[in-house]
Design a protein around this motif. Structure first.
Motif, PDB file in Angstrom:
ATOM      1  N   ASN A 150      -4.129   4.371  -7.432  1.00  0.00           N
ATOM      2  CA  ASN A 150      -4.009   3.730  -6.118  1.00  0.00           C
ATOM      3  C   ASN A 150      -2.620   3.122  -6.010  1.00  0.00           C
ATOM      4  N   ASN A 175       0.502   1.218  -3.795  1.00  0.00           N
ATOM      5  CA  ASN A 175       0.803   0.313  -2.689  1.00  0.00           C
ATOM      6  C   ASN A 175       2.300   0.007  -2.734  1.00  0.00           C
ATOM      7  N   LEU A 202       5.473  -1.887  -0.954  1.00  0.00           N
ATOM      8  CA  LEU A 202       5.903  -2.935  -0.034  1.00  0.00           C
ATOM      9  C   LEU A 202       7.392  -2.777   0.274  1.00  0.00           C
ATOM     10  N   THR A 239      -1.211  -5.240   5.868  1.00  0.00           N
ATOM     11  CA  THR A 239      -0.335  -5.654   4.760  1.00  0.00           C
ATOM     12  C   THR A 239       1.102  -5.196   4.948  1.00  0.00           C
ATOM     13  N   SER A 287       2.332  -2.282   4.479  1.00  0.00           N
ATOM     14  CA  SER A 287       2.699  -1.544   3.272  1.00  0.00           C
ATOM     15  C   SER A 287       2.259  -0.085   3.417  1.00  0.00           C
ATOM     16  N   THR A 314       0.375   3.091   1.541  1.00  0.00           N
ATOM     17  CA  THR A 314      -0.632   3.268   0.497  1.00  0.00           C
ATOM     18  C   THR A 314      -1.074   4.723   0.393  1.00  0.00           C
ATOM     19  N   SER A 340      -4.139   0.759 -10.370  1.00  0.00           N
ATOM     20  CA  SER A 340      -3.436   0.326  -9.167  1.00  0.00           C
ATOM     21  C   SER A 340      -1.983   0.050  -9.516  1.00  0.00           C
ATOM     22  N   LYS A 381       1.454  -1.401  -7.756  1.00  0.00           N
ATOM     23  CA  LYS A 381       2.007  -2.118  -6.614  1.00  0.00           C
ATOM     24  C   LYS A 381       3.500  -2.317  -6.840  1.00  0.00           C
ATOM     25  N   ASP A 394       7.200  -3.598  -4.988  1.00  0.00           N
ATOM     26  CA  ASP A 394       7.974  -4.218  -3.911  1.00  0.00           C
ATOM     27  C   ASP A 394       9.396  -3.677  -4.011  1.00  0.00           C
ATOM     28  N   ILE A 424       7.158  -4.366 -11.346  1.00  0.00           N
ATOM     29  CA  ILE A 424       6.023  -3.720 -10.697  1.00  0.00           C
ATOM     30  C   ILE A 424       4.737  -4.344 -11.218  1.00  0.00           C
ATOM     31  N   GLU A 425       3.662  -4.131 -10.478  1.00  0.00           N
ATOM     32  CA  GLU A 425       2.348  -4.632 -10.886  1.00  0.00           C
ATOM     33  C   GLU A 425       1.431  -3.463 -11.210  1.00  0.00           C
TER      34      GLU A 425
END
Length: 526
Positions: A25, A27, A29, A60, A62, A64, A105, A107, A109, A117-118
Protein backbone atom coordinates in the motif's frame (compact mmCIF):
# COMPACT_ATOMS: atom_id res chain seq x y z
CA UNK A 1 17.78 -5.01 -29.77
CA UNK A 2 18.17 -3.86 -26.21
CA UNK A 3 17.01 -6.70 -24.27
CA UNK A 4 15.48 -5.77 -20.82
CA UNK A 5 16.05 -8.70 -18.53
CA UNK A 6 13.05 -7.62 -16.33
CA UNK A 7 11.29 -10.56 -14.71
CA UNK A 8 8.04 -10.90 -12.79
CA UNK A 9 5.59 -13.57 -11.69
CA UNK A 10 2.21 -12.95 -13.36
CA UNK A 11 -0.41 -11.58 -10.98
CA UNK A 12 -3.02 -13.88 -12.47
CA UNK A 13 -1.17 -17.10 -11.71
CA UNK A 14 -1.59 -19.24 -8.65
CA UNK A 15 1.47 -21.42 -8.40
CA UNK A 16 0.02 -23.84 -5.87
CA UNK A 17 -2.74 -24.37 -3.37
CA UNK A 18 -0.62 -22.73 -0.67
CA UNK A 19 0.18 -19.50 -2.54
CA UNK A 20 -1.08 -16.37 -0.77
CA UNK A 21 -1.71 -12.77 -1.68
CA UNK A 22 0.67 -10.05 -0.53
CA UNK A 23 0.04 -6.33 -0.72
CA UNK A 24 2.02 -3.10 -0.93
CA UNK A 25 0.00 0.00 0.00
CA UNK A 26 1.66 3.22 -1.19
CA UNK A 27 0.89 6.77 -0.05
CA UNK A 28 2.75 9.71 -1.67
CA UNK A 29 2.54 13.16 -0.06
CA UNK A 30 3.46 16.42 -1.79
CA UNK A 31 3.88 14.82 -5.15
CA UNK A 32 2.83 16.14 -8.55
CA UNK A 33 0.69 13.75 -10.64
CA UNK A 34 3.00 10.82 -9.94
CA UNK A 35 2.86 7.44 -11.59
CA UNK A 36 4.73 4.26 -10.78
CA UNK A 37 6.30 1.19 -12.30
CA UNK A 38 7.55 -2.00 -10.76
CA UNK A 39 9.12 -5.29 -11.67
CA UNK A 40 10.17 -8.40 -9.87
CA UNK A 41 13.90 -8.83 -9.48
CA UNK A 42 14.26 -12.45 -10.53
CA UNK A 43 12.05 -15.37 -11.45
CA UNK A 44 11.71 -17.45 -14.59
CA UNK A 45 8.50 -15.81 -15.78
CA UNK A 46 9.14 -12.66 -17.76
CA UNK A 47 6.83 -9.73 -18.47
CA UNK A 48 7.43 -6.10 -19.26
CA UNK A 49 7.77 -3.61 -16.46
CA UNK A 50 4.29 -2.85 -15.12
CA UNK A 51 3.27 0.81 -15.25
CA UNK A 52 0.40 2.45 -13.39
CA UNK A 53 -0.98 5.77 -12.20
CA UNK A 54 -1.65 6.71 -8.59
CA UNK A 55 -5.15 7.67 -7.52
CA UNK A 56 -5.53 11.11 -5.93
CA UNK A 57 -6.98 10.95 -2.42
CA UNK A 58 -8.81 14.25 -1.80
CA UNK A 59 -9.08 14.14 2.04
CA UNK A 60 -5.35 13.59 2.56
CA UNK A 61 -4.21 15.43 -0.59
CA UNK A 62 -2.01 12.45 -1.42
CA UNK A 63 -1.55 9.89 -4.16
CA UNK A 64 -2.27 6.26 -3.32
CA UNK A 65 -2.27 2.81 -4.84
CA UNK A 66 -2.27 -0.82 -3.73
CA UNK A 67 -0.21 -3.46 -5.52
CA UNK A 68 -1.32 -7.09 -5.10
CA UNK A 69 0.81 -10.18 -5.72
CA UNK A 70 0.02 -13.87 -5.58
CA UNK A 71 3.10 -15.53 -4.12
CA UNK A 72 4.18 -19.04 -3.22
CA UNK A 73 7.56 -17.87 -1.88
CA UNK A 74 9.37 -14.60 -1.11
CA UNK A 75 10.05 -12.28 -4.03
CA UNK A 76 11.99 -9.07 -4.52
CA UNK A 77 9.86 -6.24 -5.93
CA UNK A 78 11.52 -3.09 -7.29
CA UNK A 79 9.24 -0.06 -7.23
CA UNK A 80 9.98 3.24 -8.97
CA UNK A 81 7.63 6.17 -8.52
CA UNK A 82 8.16 8.88 -11.11
CA UNK A 83 6.72 12.23 -12.18
CA UNK A 84 7.06 13.69 -8.71
CA UNK A 85 8.86 16.76 -7.39
CA UNK A 86 11.43 15.38 -5.00
CA UNK A 87 14.53 16.87 -3.47
CA UNK A 88 16.79 14.85 -5.79
CA UNK A 89 15.13 14.74 -9.16
CA UNK A 90 11.85 13.36 -10.36
CA UNK A 91 12.00 9.69 -9.36
CA UNK A 92 12.60 7.53 -6.34
CA UNK A 93 12.98 3.83 -5.84
CA UNK A 94 12.28 1.29 -3.15
CA UNK A 95 13.16 -2.40 -3.04
CA UNK A 96 10.73 -4.72 -1.26
CA UNK A 97 11.35 -8.21 0.05
CA UNK A 98 7.78 -9.48 -0.15
CA UNK A 99 6.58 -12.74 1.44
CA UNK A 100 3.21 -14.52 1.09
CA UNK A 101 0.70 -12.89 3.45
CA UNK A 102 2.55 -9.57 3.79
CA UNK A 103 0.65 -6.30 3.87
CA UNK A 104 3.14 -3.45 3.82
CA UNK A 105 2.44 0.29 3.89
CA UNK A 106 4.93 2.72 2.37
CA UNK A 107 4.43 6.42 3.13
CA UNK A 108 6.65 9.00 1.43
CA UNK A 109 6.70 12.78 1.83
CA UNK A 110 8.38 14.16 -1.28
CA UNK A 111 9.40 17.34 0.58
CA UNK A 112 11.53 15.30 2.95
CA UNK A 113 14.83 13.57 2.38
CA UNK A 114 14.89 10.40 0.30
CA UNK A 115 15.73 8.28 3.34
CA UNK A 116 12.90 9.77 5.42
CA UNK A 117 10.10 7.28 4.70
CA UNK A 118 7.60 5.38 6.81
CA UNK A 119 7.22 1.59 6.59
CA UNK A 120 4.48 -0.19 8.55
CA UNK A 121 2.38 -3.35 8.47
CA UNK A 122 3.04 -7.06 8.33
CA UNK A 123 6.48 -7.65 6.84
CA UNK A 124 7.73 -4.13 7.62
CA UNK A 125 10.89 -5.43 9.32
CA UNK A 126 12.01 -6.88 5.99
CA UNK A 127 11.43 -3.71 4.02
CA UNK A 128 13.27 -0.72 5.43
CA UNK A 129 15.89 0.80 3.18
CA UNK A 130 18.97 -1.38 2.78
CA UNK A 131 21.58 0.17 0.52
CA UNK A 132 24.48 -2.12 -0.28
CA UNK A 133 27.66 -0.65 -1.74
CA UNK A 134 28.48 -1.25 -5.38
CA UNK A 135 32.08 -0.67 -6.51
CA UNK A 136 32.99 0.50 -10.00
CA UNK A 137 35.41 -1.82 -11.84
CA UNK A 138 35.34 -0.20 -15.28
CA UNK A 139 38.97 0.92 -14.95
CA UNK A 140 40.06 -2.69 -14.40
CA UNK A 141 38.93 -3.93 -17.79
CA UNK A 142 42.05 -5.01 -19.63
CA UNK A 143 43.74 -6.48 -16.53
CA UNK A 144 45.67 -9.59 -17.52
CA UNK A 145 45.32 -11.29 -14.14
CA UNK A 146 42.33 -11.46 -11.75
CA UNK A 147 44.03 -10.50 -8.45
CA UNK A 148 43.07 -6.80 -8.36
CA UNK A 149 39.44 -7.23 -9.26
CA UNK A 150 39.02 -10.11 -6.79
CA UNK A 151 40.37 -7.85 -4.04
CA UNK A 152 37.84 -5.18 -5.02
CA UNK A 153 34.91 -7.61 -4.90
CA UNK A 154 36.08 -9.12 -1.60
CA UNK A 155 36.22 -5.65 -0.01
CA UNK A 156 32.72 -4.90 -1.29
CA UNK A 157 31.55 -8.19 0.26
CA UNK A 158 33.05 -7.31 3.67
CA UNK A 159 31.56 -3.79 3.64
CA UNK A 160 28.11 -5.07 2.69
CA UNK A 161 28.31 -7.82 5.30
CA UNK A 162 28.68 -5.11 7.96
CA UNK A 163 25.76 -3.15 6.48
CA UNK A 164 23.55 -6.24 6.62
CA UNK A 165 24.62 -7.02 10.21
CA UNK A 166 23.65 -3.49 11.29
CA UNK A 167 20.27 -3.82 9.56
CA UNK A 168 19.54 -7.16 11.26
CA UNK A 169 20.48 -5.75 14.67
CA UNK A 170 18.31 -2.66 14.19
CA UNK A 171 15.17 -4.07 12.52
CA UNK A 172 15.12 -7.79 13.46
CA UNK A 173 13.87 -9.11 10.08
CA UNK A 174 12.65 -12.70 9.72
CA UNK A 175 14.82 -15.72 8.96
CA UNK A 176 13.88 -15.85 5.26
CA UNK A 177 15.08 -12.29 4.81
CA UNK A 178 18.34 -13.07 6.59
CA UNK A 179 18.88 -16.25 4.59
CA UNK A 180 18.13 -14.56 1.26
CA UNK A 181 20.39 -11.58 1.90
CA UNK A 182 23.27 -13.65 3.25
CA UNK A 183 23.08 -15.77 0.13
CA UNK A 184 22.86 -12.62 -1.99
CA UNK A 185 26.10 -11.40 -0.47
CA UNK A 186 27.83 -14.75 -0.92
CA UNK A 187 26.82 -14.97 -4.55
CA UNK A 188 27.45 -11.28 -5.30
CA UNK A 189 31.22 -11.82 -5.38
CA UNK A 190 30.86 -14.84 -7.68
CA UNK A 191 28.34 -13.10 -9.94
CA UNK A 192 30.33 -9.87 -10.19
CA UNK A 193 33.54 -11.74 -10.94
CA UNK A 194 31.81 -13.92 -13.53
CA UNK A 195 30.36 -10.84 -15.26
CA UNK A 196 33.73 -9.14 -15.19
CA UNK A 197 35.70 -12.17 -16.41
CA UNK A 198 33.41 -12.84 -19.36
CA UNK A 199 33.46 -9.19 -20.47
CA UNK A 200 37.17 -8.77 -19.82
CA UNK A 201 38.14 -11.62 -22.12
CA UNK A 202 36.84 -9.56 -25.04
CA UNK A 203 38.95 -6.61 -23.88
CA UNK A 204 42.04 -8.84 -23.71
CA UNK A 205 41.35 -10.29 -27.15
CA UNK A 206 44.08 -12.63 -28.35
CA UNK A 207 45.94 -12.29 -25.05
CA UNK A 208 43.13 -13.94 -23.10
CA UNK A 209 44.06 -17.49 -24.07
CA UNK A 210 47.45 -17.09 -22.38
CA UNK A 211 45.93 -15.87 -19.12
CA UNK A 212 42.74 -17.97 -19.23
CA UNK A 213 43.95 -20.66 -16.78
CA UNK A 214 44.47 -18.03 -14.06
CA UNK A 215 40.96 -16.60 -14.59
CA UNK A 216 39.38 -20.07 -14.63
CA UNK A 217 41.21 -21.10 -11.43
CA UNK A 218 40.06 -17.90 -9.72
CA UNK A 219 36.49 -18.55 -10.80
CA UNK A 220 36.59 -22.16 -9.56
CA UNK A 221 38.00 -20.95 -6.25
CA UNK A 222 35.13 -18.47 -5.84
CA UNK A 223 32.55 -21.08 -6.79
CA UNK A 224 33.93 -23.35 -4.07
CA UNK A 225 33.07 -20.70 -1.48
CA UNK A 226 29.37 -21.12 -2.28
CA UNK A 227 28.30 -24.40 -3.89
CA UNK A 228 30.49 -26.40 -6.20
CA UNK A 229 31.01 -30.04 -7.07
CA UNK A 230 32.49 -32.04 -9.89
CA UNK A 231 30.05 -33.84 -12.16
CA UNK A 232 30.43 -37.57 -12.68
CA UNK A 233 32.12 -37.89 -16.12
CA UNK A 234 29.88 -40.87 -16.91
CA UNK A 235 26.82 -38.64 -16.62
CA UNK A 236 28.21 -36.05 -19.03
CA UNK A 237 29.50 -38.46 -21.64
CA UNK A 238 33.04 -37.18 -21.16
CA UNK A 239 32.17 -33.49 -21.64
CA UNK A 240 34.93 -31.06 -20.59
CA UNK A 241 35.05 -27.39 -19.64
CA UNK A 242 36.98 -24.64 -21.42
CA UNK A 243 40.27 -25.93 -19.97
CA UNK A 244 39.51 -29.52 -21.03
CA UNK A 245 38.79 -30.45 -17.39
CA UNK A 246 35.77 -32.36 -15.99
CA UNK A 247 32.64 -30.24 -15.65
CA UNK A 248 31.50 -28.83 -12.33
CA UNK A 249 28.08 -27.61 -11.20
CA UNK A 250 26.83 -24.75 -9.06
CA UNK A 251 23.35 -26.23 -8.66
CA UNK A 252 22.00 -25.18 -5.23
CA UNK A 253 18.29 -25.48 -4.48
CA UNK A 254 18.53 -23.58 -1.18
CA UNK A 255 20.05 -20.57 -2.95
CA UNK A 256 17.05 -20.04 -5.27
CA UNK A 257 15.75 -17.53 -2.74
CA UNK A 258 18.73 -15.33 -3.68
CA UNK A 259 18.37 -12.84 -6.54
CA UNK A 260 22.10 -12.96 -7.23
CA UNK A 261 22.12 -16.75 -7.43
CA UNK A 262 19.23 -16.75 -9.89
CA UNK A 263 21.01 -14.17 -12.03
CA UNK A 264 24.28 -16.14 -11.83
CA UNK A 265 22.82 -19.36 -13.20
CA UNK A 266 20.88 -17.53 -15.92
CA UNK A 267 24.03 -15.68 -16.93
CA UNK A 268 25.91 -18.99 -16.87
CA UNK A 269 23.41 -20.37 -19.39
CA UNK A 270 23.90 -17.39 -21.72
CA UNK A 271 27.68 -17.69 -21.60
CA UNK A 272 27.66 -21.47 -22.01
CA UNK A 273 25.53 -21.14 -25.15
CA UNK A 274 28.04 -18.61 -26.53
CA UNK A 275 30.96 -20.91 -25.69
CA UNK A 276 29.35 -23.99 -27.25
CA UNK A 277 28.30 -22.09 -30.39
CA UNK A 278 31.96 -21.12 -30.81
CA UNK A 279 33.07 -24.71 -30.19
CA UNK A 280 30.62 -25.96 -32.84
CA UNK A 281 32.57 -23.83 -35.32
CA UNK A 282 36.14 -24.32 -34.09
CA UNK A 283 36.04 -27.92 -32.89
CA UNK A 284 32.93 -29.51 -34.46
CA UNK A 285 34.07 -33.11 -34.10
CA UNK A 286 34.40 -32.86 -30.32
CA UNK A 287 31.30 -30.65 -29.93
CA UNK A 288 28.93 -32.96 -31.81
CA UNK A 289 30.40 -36.07 -30.24
CA UNK A 290 30.04 -34.75 -26.68
CA UNK A 291 26.70 -32.93 -26.96
CA UNK A 292 24.86 -34.92 -29.66
CA UNK A 293 26.68 -38.27 -29.52
CA UNK A 294 27.02 -38.02 -33.29
CA UNK A 295 29.50 -37.45 -36.09
CA UNK A 296 29.80 -33.98 -37.61
CA UNK A 297 27.18 -34.35 -40.36
CA UNK A 298 24.57 -36.10 -38.21
CA UNK A 299 25.24 -33.77 -35.29
CA UNK A 300 25.03 -30.65 -37.42
CA UNK A 301 21.61 -31.71 -38.68
CA UNK A 302 20.41 -32.41 -35.12
CA UNK A 303 21.84 -29.07 -33.97
CA UNK A 304 20.02 -27.23 -36.78
CA UNK A 305 16.72 -29.06 -36.26
CA UNK A 306 16.73 -28.68 -32.49
CA UNK A 307 18.01 -25.11 -32.40
CA UNK A 308 19.34 -23.24 -29.39
CA UNK A 309 16.42 -24.39 -27.25
CA UNK A 310 17.41 -28.05 -27.48
CA UNK A 311 21.04 -27.23 -26.67
CA UNK A 312 19.86 -25.26 -23.63
CA UNK A 313 17.92 -28.30 -22.47
CA UNK A 314 21.08 -30.40 -22.76
CA UNK A 315 22.93 -27.80 -20.64
CA UNK A 316 20.17 -27.84 -18.01
CA UNK A 317 20.25 -31.63 -17.75
CA UNK A 318 24.05 -31.66 -17.62
CA UNK A 319 24.71 -28.97 -15.02
CA UNK A 320 21.60 -28.73 -12.84
CA UNK A 321 19.45 -30.94 -10.63
CA UNK A 322 16.33 -30.72 -8.45
CA UNK A 323 14.53 -27.41 -7.99
CA UNK A 324 17.35 -25.57 -9.73
CA UNK A 325 16.83 -27.64 -12.88
CA UNK A 326 13.08 -26.96 -12.64
CA UNK A 327 13.86 -23.23 -12.44
CA UNK A 328 16.24 -23.39 -15.41
CA UNK A 329 13.69 -25.28 -17.55
CA UNK A 330 11.24 -22.47 -16.80
CA UNK A 331 13.86 -19.88 -17.78
CA UNK A 332 14.50 -21.77 -21.03
CA UNK A 333 10.84 -21.73 -22.02
CA UNK A 334 10.39 -18.13 -20.88
CA UNK A 335 13.26 -16.95 -23.07
CA UNK A 336 11.96 -18.95 -26.04
CA UNK A 337 8.53 -17.33 -25.69
CA UNK A 338 10.09 -13.90 -25.25
CA UNK A 339 12.26 -14.34 -28.36
CA UNK A 340 9.40 -15.92 -30.38
CA UNK A 341 11.54 -19.03 -30.88
CA UNK A 342 9.19 -22.04 -31.03
CA UNK A 343 11.81 -24.54 -32.21
CA UNK A 344 11.66 -27.76 -30.11
CA UNK A 345 9.59 -26.06 -27.38
CA UNK A 346 6.61 -28.44 -27.60
CA UNK A 347 8.78 -31.54 -27.12
CA UNK A 348 10.95 -29.84 -24.48
CA UNK A 349 7.85 -28.82 -22.55
CA UNK A 350 6.50 -32.39 -22.62
CA UNK A 351 9.78 -33.67 -21.14
CA UNK A 352 9.78 -30.84 -18.60
CA UNK A 353 6.32 -31.78 -17.29
CA UNK A 354 7.32 -35.44 -16.98
CA UNK A 355 10.50 -34.58 -15.09
CA UNK A 356 8.76 -32.07 -12.77
CA UNK A 357 5.05 -32.97 -12.51
CA UNK A 358 4.68 -30.81 -9.37
CA UNK A 359 6.51 -27.79 -10.76
CA UNK A 360 5.22 -24.41 -9.57
CA UNK A 361 6.10 -22.97 -12.96
CA UNK A 362 5.21 -25.50 -15.65
CA UNK A 363 1.43 -25.10 -15.68
CA UNK A 364 1.74 -21.37 -16.41
CA UNK A 365 3.17 -22.18 -19.86
CA UNK A 366 0.52 -24.67 -21.01
CA UNK A 367 -1.71 -22.26 -22.97
CA UNK A 368 1.23 -20.67 -24.81
CA UNK A 369 2.79 -24.03 -25.65
CA UNK A 370 -0.57 -25.30 -26.96
CA UNK A 371 -0.73 -22.23 -29.22
CA UNK A 372 2.76 -22.99 -30.52
CA UNK A 373 1.74 -26.56 -31.29
CA UNK A 374 -1.31 -25.32 -33.22
CA UNK A 375 0.75 -22.84 -35.21
CA UNK A 376 3.46 -25.40 -35.98
CA UNK A 377 0.77 -27.62 -37.52
CA UNK A 378 -0.06 -24.95 -40.13
CA UNK A 379 1.02 -25.63 -43.71
CA UNK A 380 2.16 -23.48 -46.61
CA UNK A 381 -0.73 -22.23 -48.74
CA UNK A 382 -1.15 -20.98 -52.30
CA UNK A 383 -0.72 -17.33 -51.18
CA UNK A 384 2.83 -18.06 -50.03
CA UNK A 385 4.70 -17.72 -53.32
CA UNK A 386 8.35 -18.63 -53.83
CA UNK A 387 10.59 -17.08 -56.46
CA UNK A 388 12.17 -19.40 -59.03
CA UNK A 389 14.75 -21.62 -57.27
CA UNK A 390 13.66 -19.81 -54.07
CA UNK A 391 15.42 -16.74 -55.49
CA UNK A 392 18.84 -18.24 -54.80
CA UNK A 393 20.07 -17.35 -58.29
CA UNK A 394 19.32 -13.64 -57.85
CA UNK A 395 22.34 -11.41 -57.24
CA UNK A 396 21.16 -7.79 -57.30
CA UNK A 397 18.39 -5.49 -56.17
CA UNK A 398 17.70 -4.69 -59.85
CA UNK A 399 16.58 -8.29 -60.36
CA UNK A 400 14.18 -7.92 -57.42
CA UNK A 401 12.83 -4.67 -58.89
CA UNK A 402 12.21 -6.38 -62.22
CA UNK A 403 10.36 -9.19 -60.44
CA UNK A 404 8.08 -6.72 -58.63
CA UNK A 405 7.61 -4.22 -61.44
CA UNK A 406 4.43 -2.11 -61.33
CA UNK A 407 3.53 -2.88 -57.72
CA UNK A 408 3.82 -1.16 -54.36
CA UNK A 409 5.85 -3.57 -52.23
CA UNK A 410 6.67 -3.71 -48.52
CA UNK A 411 9.98 -5.56 -48.34
CA UNK A 412 11.07 -7.24 -45.12
CA UNK A 413 14.73 -8.23 -44.81
CA UNK A 414 14.86 -10.85 -42.08
CA UNK A 415 16.31 -14.18 -40.95
CA UNK A 416 14.82 -17.15 -39.15
CA UNK A 417 17.82 -17.09 -36.79
CA UNK A 418 17.23 -13.48 -35.77
CA UNK A 419 15.14 -12.92 -32.63
CA UNK A 420 14.28 -9.26 -33.45
CA UNK A 421 13.03 -10.37 -36.88
CA UNK A 422 10.70 -12.93 -35.32
CA UNK A 423 9.56 -10.45 -32.69
CA UNK A 424 8.66 -7.82 -35.32
CA UNK A 425 6.68 -10.39 -37.30
CA UNK A 426 4.79 -11.42 -34.19
CA UNK A 427 3.97 -7.86 -33.14
CA UNK A 428 3.21 -6.16 -36.45
CA UNK A 429 2.61 -8.50 -39.37
CA UNK A 430 -1.06 -9.24 -38.73
CA UNK A 431 -1.88 -5.62 -37.84
CA UNK A 432 -0.30 -4.22 -41.01
CA UNK A 433 -2.10 -6.78 -43.14
CA UNK A 434 -5.40 -5.93 -41.47
CA UNK A 435 -4.88 -2.21 -42.09
CA UNK A 436 -4.15 -2.74 -45.80
CA UNK A 437 -6.71 -5.47 -46.39
CA UNK A 438 -8.21 -5.26 -49.91
CA UNK A 439 -5.72 -2.55 -50.85
CA UNK A 440 -3.07 -2.78 -53.55
CA UNK A 441 -0.09 -3.62 -51.34
CA UNK A 442 2.18 -6.62 -51.93
CA UNK A 443 4.52 -8.20 -49.39
CA UNK A 444 8.02 -9.47 -50.14
CA UNK A 445 10.03 -11.35 -47.53
CA UNK A 446 13.76 -11.77 -48.19
CA UNK A 447 15.46 -14.20 -45.79
CA UNK A 448 19.19 -13.74 -45.23
CA UNK A 449 21.89 -16.16 -44.02
CA UNK A 450 19.37 -19.02 -44.25
CA UNK A 451 20.65 -20.83 -47.35
CA UNK A 452 21.42 -23.97 -45.32
CA UNK A 453 18.06 -23.82 -43.56
CA UNK A 454 15.49 -24.13 -46.34
CA UNK A 455 13.21 -26.48 -44.39
CA UNK A 456 13.30 -24.28 -41.28
CA UNK A 457 12.73 -21.17 -43.41
CA UNK A 458 9.57 -22.59 -44.96
CA UNK A 459 8.40 -23.83 -41.58
CA UNK A 460 8.60 -20.30 -40.16
CA UNK A 461 6.78 -18.87 -43.18
CA UNK A 462 3.88 -21.21 -42.39
CA UNK A 463 4.18 -20.56 -38.64
CA UNK A 464 3.87 -16.79 -39.05
CA UNK A 465 1.43 -17.11 -42.00
CA UNK A 466 3.53 -14.88 -44.22
CA UNK A 467 1.42 -14.65 -47.36
CA UNK A 468 3.32 -12.95 -50.14
CA UNK A 469 6.44 -13.43 -52.25
CA UNK A 470 9.50 -15.12 -50.70
CA UNK A 471 13.20 -15.06 -51.59
CA UNK A 472 16.01 -16.99 -49.96
CA UNK A 473 18.92 -14.61 -50.51
CA UNK A 474 22.52 -15.56 -51.05
CA UNK A 475 25.33 -13.33 -49.75
CA UNK A 476 25.62 -11.33 -52.99
CA UNK A 477 21.94 -10.38 -53.10
CA UNK A 478 21.86 -9.60 -49.39
CA UNK A 479 24.92 -7.32 -49.63
CA UNK A 480 23.67 -5.52 -52.74
CA UNK A 481 20.25 -4.80 -51.23
CA UNK A 482 21.51 -3.68 -47.82
CA UNK A 483 24.11 -1.41 -49.45
CA UNK A 484 21.68 0.24 -51.84
CA UNK A 485 18.80 0.76 -49.37
CA UNK A 486 21.30 1.70 -46.60
CA UNK A 487 20.07 -1.02 -44.28
CA UNK A 488 22.27 -1.61 -41.24
CA UNK A 489 20.76 -4.51 -39.33
CA UNK A 490 18.03 -7.12 -39.28
CA UNK A 491 15.18 -6.67 -39.56
CA UNK A 492 15.23 -3.93 -42.24
CA UNK A 493 12.12 -2.67 -44.02
CA UNK A 494 12.05 -0.80 -47.30
CA UNK A 495 9.36 0.17 -49.78
CA UNK A 496 9.40 -0.38 -53.54
CA UNK A 497 7.11 1.98 -55.43
CA UNK A 498 5.23 1.27 -58.65
CA UNK A 499 7.76 3.22 -60.70
CA UNK A 500 10.58 1.02 -59.44
CA UNK A 501 12.09 3.55 -57.03
CA UNK A 502 12.61 2.52 -53.44
CA UNK A 503 13.17 4.04 -50.03
CA UNK A 504 14.17 2.80 -46.60
CA UNK A 505 11.33 2.66 -44.10
CA UNK A 506 11.30 5.54 -41.62
CA UNK A 507 9.75 3.44 -38.85
CA UNK A 508 13.08 2.45 -37.29
CA UNK A 509 13.57 -0.39 -34.84
CA UNK A 510 11.64 -1.27 -32.81
CA UNK A 511 9.17 -0.44 -35.53
CA UNK A 512 6.85 2.53 -35.11
CA UNK A 513 3.94 0.94 -36.93
CA UNK A 514 1.97 4.13 -37.48
CA UNK A 515 5.01 5.73 -39.16
CA UNK A 516 5.38 2.79 -41.56
CA UNK A 517 1.65 2.79 -42.35
CA UNK A 518 1.73 6.51 -43.18
CA UNK A 519 4.79 6.05 -45.41
CA UNK A 520 3.13 3.13 -47.23
CA UNK A 521 -0.09 5.09 -47.75
CA UNK A 522 1.88 7.98 -49.25
CA UNK A 523 3.74 5.62 -51.58
CA UNK A 524 0.50 3.98 -52.69
CA UNK A 525 -1.23 7.33 -53.26
CA UNK A 526 1.61 8.55 -55.48
Amino acid sequence: MLRIFITCVSLLLSFSAWAQNAYININILNGSVPNYRYYEQNSPLKIEMINGVFKFDEPTQSYTTTLAFNLASPRTINLTYVGVKSLKGNSRRHRFFLSPGDSISLKVDMKKAETDIEINGKGAANNYSLDFKNIETQKNYGDSLPDKVIAIFNKMYRDNKRILADYIKTHEPDNQFIQAHNLDLQYSTVLNFYYFKENNKYRLGDKYERFQPAWERAQDSLFKTVSYRLIDPEKTGGKLNALKQPLSTISNDEALISDNYQELIKHFMRREIESLANEAQTNPEQFFRQWYNADINTGREAYSNGGTNLLKEKIVNTYFTGKTADFMYACLITDALYEIDPKSIVSIFDRYKKLFPKSNYANSFQTQVDEIANREAKKLNEKMIFAFANGTTMKTLDEVLWLTKGKTILVYMWGTWNAPSRSELEKHSAAIRAHFKDKDLTYLYIANYDLKNEAGWKKQIAYFQLEGLHILADDDLNKDIMTKVKGKEYPTYFIIKKDGSYELAKAGYPMKREVLIEQLETAMAN
